[in-house]
Design an enzyme around this catalytic site. Structure first.
Site, short mmCIF file in Angstrom:
data_model
loop_
_atom_site.label_atom_id
_atom_site.label_comp_id
_atom_site.label_asym_id
_atom_site.label_seq_id
_atom_site.Cartn_x
_atom_site.Cartn_y
_atom_site.Cartn_z
N CYS A 187 0.82 -1.21 0.00
CA CYS A 187 0.00 0.00 0.00
C CYS A 187 0.86 1.27 0.00
CB CYS A 187 -0.97 -0.04 1.17
SG CYS A 187 -2.41 1.05 0.91
N LYS B 80 -11.20 8.53 -1.26
CA LYS B 80 -10.52 7.32 -0.81
C LYS B 80 -11.14 6.08 -1.44
CE LYS B 80 -9.14 4.89 3.43
NZ LYS B 80 -9.22 4.88 4.91
N SER C 114 -7.65 0.13 0.79
CA SER C 114 -7.94 1.23 1.71
C SER C 114 -6.84 2.27 1.51
CB SER C 114 -7.95 0.72 3.16
OG SER C 114 -8.20 1.77 4.06
N HIS D 296 -4.39 -4.41 0.77
CA HIS D 296 -4.13 -5.01 2.08
C HIS D 296 -4.68 -6.44 2.13
CE1 HIS D 296 -2.61 -1.47 4.23
NE2 HIS D 296 -3.50 -0.77 3.57
N GLU E 249 -3.67 -8.78 3.73
CA GLU E 249 -3.53 -9.31 5.08
C GLU E 249 -4.69 -8.94 6.00
OE1 GLU E 249 -2.04 -5.12 5.41
OE2 GLU E 249 -1.88 -6.72 3.91
N ARG F 134 -14.28 4.18 12.76
CA ARG F 134 -13.37 5.19 13.29
C ARG F 134 -13.57 6.53 12.60
NH1 ARG F 134 -7.78 4.19 10.92
NH2 ARG F 134 -8.97 5.08 9.19
#
Length: 317
Positions: free
Chosen positions: A142, A163, A192, A235, A237, A249
């Site tokens: 990323c 985003k 992300s 990502h 993972e 968040r």
């Protein structure tokens, strides 16, 4: 592990043409085995979560992998206990004179920050340069992929207005590359990021082989010809609920984030998301460890292969 068959068996050539990994007896007899030595430079805020995610993928291989955790940011962390950092993490000065089979550099929440304003930008560049002579293969994730493209190829930081967040269906390309061996024609992976990885721009200005992309999100996976630099712009993972944690968040912070795409069932954020990318993530890391690290790295790490200069093309203007 590779299938081991006699050198002259006709199946050897057939299987190689089908992109099945074959090790002949001559090579197998002379091959020594030792643990793979891998460094994880963890730039994510929630370091323990990221450790768990990446170590889980590294463990999904028959090879023994020794992992050292590395940090370059010594400011007080709001998300990871200082006792954990002091106990388990090493500083760059502690390892810079050693050679390693693999290096993983994680992403970081710095998508909208110019590189020269990143607190540890000089340290990141030092690690990237060090990796070219002390690491067999490096996996940039990323934000780290964007940082490495800037340092190694001079590509400018390209940022999207909105985003990218969600689970995107990527197209597999260049199937003769061992990094995508066994991939489906299309596969899901979480993204992300604000970073923009335009396939046309990267293809025009580098010699990297693009191995997976998405029509809207751009390049997902790319690699140097010698497999010593691997760029993953997402990502794989991530846990099933990581995107949800980020979304909640940002809602609490009043950022008014977009709903992660193709993530919640029926696009209903009150429903529990499901991970649909684990098989791809496991295969990607297994391929990296096997074909980009284990099959290339010397038995004696003191005999690190010489570095190849990144093949950057001239940027217009």
């Amino acid at each position: 592990m590779p299938i081991r068959i006699p050198d002259a068996l006709p199946a050897a050539e057939v299987l190689r043409k089908e992109n099945i990994f074959v090790m002949d007896e001559t090579r197998a007899i002379h091959q020594d085995i030792r643990p793979m030595e891998v460094v994880l430079l963890n730039l994510m805020p929630k370091k323990i979560d990221t450790e768990n995610q990446i170590l889980r993928l590294l463990a999904n291989t028959p090879l023994q992998v020794n992992v050292k955790l590395l940090r370059i940011d010594h400011r007080e962390s709001n998300n990871t206990p200082s006792s954990h950092l002091e106990r388990f993490y090493r500083d760059f000065d502690d390892i810079k004179d050693q050679n390693f089979d693999g290096l993983i550099v994680t992403g970081a929440p710095l998508g909208q920050v110019p590189f020269d304003e990143v607190y540890y930008w000089d340290d990141v560049r030092n690690v990237i340069e060090w990796s070219r002579t002390h690491v067999t293969s490096t996996l940039f994730l990323c934000w780290a992929a964007q940082a490495a493209l800037n340092y190694l190829y001079g590509l400018p930081k390209m940022t999207r207005g909105q985003k990218l967040s969600g689970v995107y269906e990527h197209r597999t390309l260049n199937r003769d590359n061992p990094l995508v061996r066994g991939f489906d024609d299309y596969f899901l992976a979480p993204l992300s990021r604000y970073a923009d990885f335009d396939a046309g721009f990267i293809g025009e200005h580098t010699e990297l082989q693009i191995l997976a992309d998405h029509p809207e999100a751009g390049v997902y996976l790319a690699a140097s010809d010698d497999l010593r630099q691997i760029f993953v712009t997402g990502h794989p993972e991530y846990d099933f609920d990581t995107l949800d944690q980020e979304y909640q968040r940002d809602l609490k912070a009043g950022i008014n984030p977009v709903l992660p795409e193709n993530y919640y069932p029926q696009d209903d954020a009150s429903q529990t998301p499901r991970a649909r990318w684990r098989s791809h993530a496991s295969l990607l890391y297994s391929n990296w460890i096997n074909y980009c690290v284990y099959q290339i790295t010397p038995y004696d790490l003191a005999k690190m292969p010489p570095k190849d200069e990144p093949q950057a093309k001239q940027l217009a203007g």
